[in-house]
Design a protein around this motif. Structure first.
Motif, PDB file in Angstrom:
ATOM      1  N   LEU A  69      18.391  -7.115  15.354  1.00 29.33           N
ATOM      2  CA  LEU A  69      17.790  -7.107  14.021  1.00 29.33           C
ATOM      3  C   LEU A  69      18.829  -7.288  12.924  1.00 29.33           C
ATOM      4  N   TRP A  70      20.079  -6.916  13.216  1.00 31.70           N
ATOM      5  CA  TRP A  70      21.117  -7.011  12.184  1.00 31.70           C
ATOM      6  C   TRP A  70      21.680  -8.409  12.066  1.00 31.70           C
ATOM      7  N   TRP A  71      21.226  -9.334  12.940  1.00 35.12           N
ATOM      8  CA  TRP A  71      21.262 -10.762  12.634  1.00 35.12           C
ATOM      9  C   TRP A  71      19.880 -11.029  12.014  1.00 35.12           C
ATOM     10  N   GLU A  72      19.777 -10.879  10.722  1.00 33.49           N
ATOM     11  CA  GLU A  72      18.463 -10.864  10.077  1.00 33.49           C
ATOM     12  C   GLU A  72      17.650 -12.118  10.373  1.00 33.49           C
ATOM     13  N   ARG A  73      16.342 -11.915  10.492  1.00 32.00           N
ATOM     14  CA  ARG A  73      15.432 -13.008  10.824  1.00 32.00           C
ATOM     15  C   ARG A  73      15.584 -14.185   9.859  1.00 32.00           C
TER      16      ARG A  73
END
Length: 267
Positions: free
Chosen positions: A32-36
């Motif tokens: 999630l911390w590679w944002e969508r």
């Protein structure tokens, strides 16, 4: 997805006909911390983007807190297994923070699978390089009333004095992350407990893939000298310094990062 004998949660963006970019996050961080939105913007530029939950994060396999049933070398094989499962012969690999070690191992032990390397906010591990700043150590050790607030506290510390830190956005993502993580205590501890046993042969000087180093100018975890040392350690590597950025990748610099990554992965 069953990969390397374990269940890993994997998500892709874009067309599999495009060059693949494998995003590997650092310690304790789910995909999630590679944002969508970041992944989607890269996919819109003609890249097949892959993000995933490392072991003990998000929806991937979880182990008891303090007892990871794996070493760093297993995480390296997980990355290779994801490429196998997706039918990808070669990928552009991006390793962030702790996962710079995974990217390095891929680059020297599985070089045929790596089209390029990008190291983001990471280090060579040279003990002579500057230590974490006292301000970071103090801020990151502050007590927090909940798992969500603990994540917010740590990420605020990662940002250091950056003007780009968006507390509301970070808190919203932390709420989502805690809700979907199998065991948040395992996620917060186990990557620091595993054996760092990779790469087992070779080092930064043996990397042959085109390499880009991206580093925040005010990174309080790995001060900029770490990024400069990494650039110097990899033959032919280049360095992109993100002004007013700490040990994170704030939305304000996404266009710069995406532009640089698109150029780098065009080789």
């Amino acid at each position: 997805m069953l990969v390397n004998g374990v269940e890993l949660c994997v998500e892709t963006f874009g067309s599999s006909a495009d060059p693949a970019v494998l995003l590997i996050h650092g310690a304790c961080a789910s995909m999630l911390w590679w944002e969508r939105e970041l992944c989607a913007s890269l996919a819109a530029r003609g890249r097949f983007v892959i993000r995933y939950d490392n072991r003990d994060t998000g929806l991937s396999v979880s182990y008891p807190p303090g007892s990871p049933g794996y070493a760093l070398s297993d995480l390296v094989l997980d990355a290779v297994g994801i490429l196998d499962a997706l039918g990808i012969e070669r990928a552009h690999v991006v390793g962030r923070s702790m996962s710079g070690a995974i990217a390095l191992a891929l680059g020297v032990e599985h070089a045929a699978r790596v089209a390029s390397l990008t190291f983001l906010a990471t280090t060579t591990g040279d003990p002579e390089l500057p230590e974490m700043t006292p301000e970071f150590l103090e801020a990151s050790s502050a007590a927090a009333p909940s798992d969500v607030e603990n994540i917010v506290t740590v990420l605020r510390a990662y940002a250091g004095s950056s003007p780009y830190f968006d507390e509301d956005a970070v808190r919203a993502l932390a709420v989502e992350d805690v809700a979907r993580t199998v065991n948040i205590q395992s996620a917060m501890t186990n990557h620091f407990c595993m054996e760092f046993d990779a790469p087992r042969s070779g080092g930064f000087g043996d990397v042959v893939a085109p390499t880009l180093v991206v580093h925040g100018a005010i990174d309080p975890v790995y001060p900029l000298a770490h990024g400069e040392a990494l650039r110097d350690a990899v033959p032919g590597a280049s360095l992109l310094v993100l002004d007013a950025v700490g040990h994170d990748l704030p939305r304000a610099v996404w266009p710069l990062f995406v532009d640089a990554l698109v150029v780098h992965t065009s080789t």
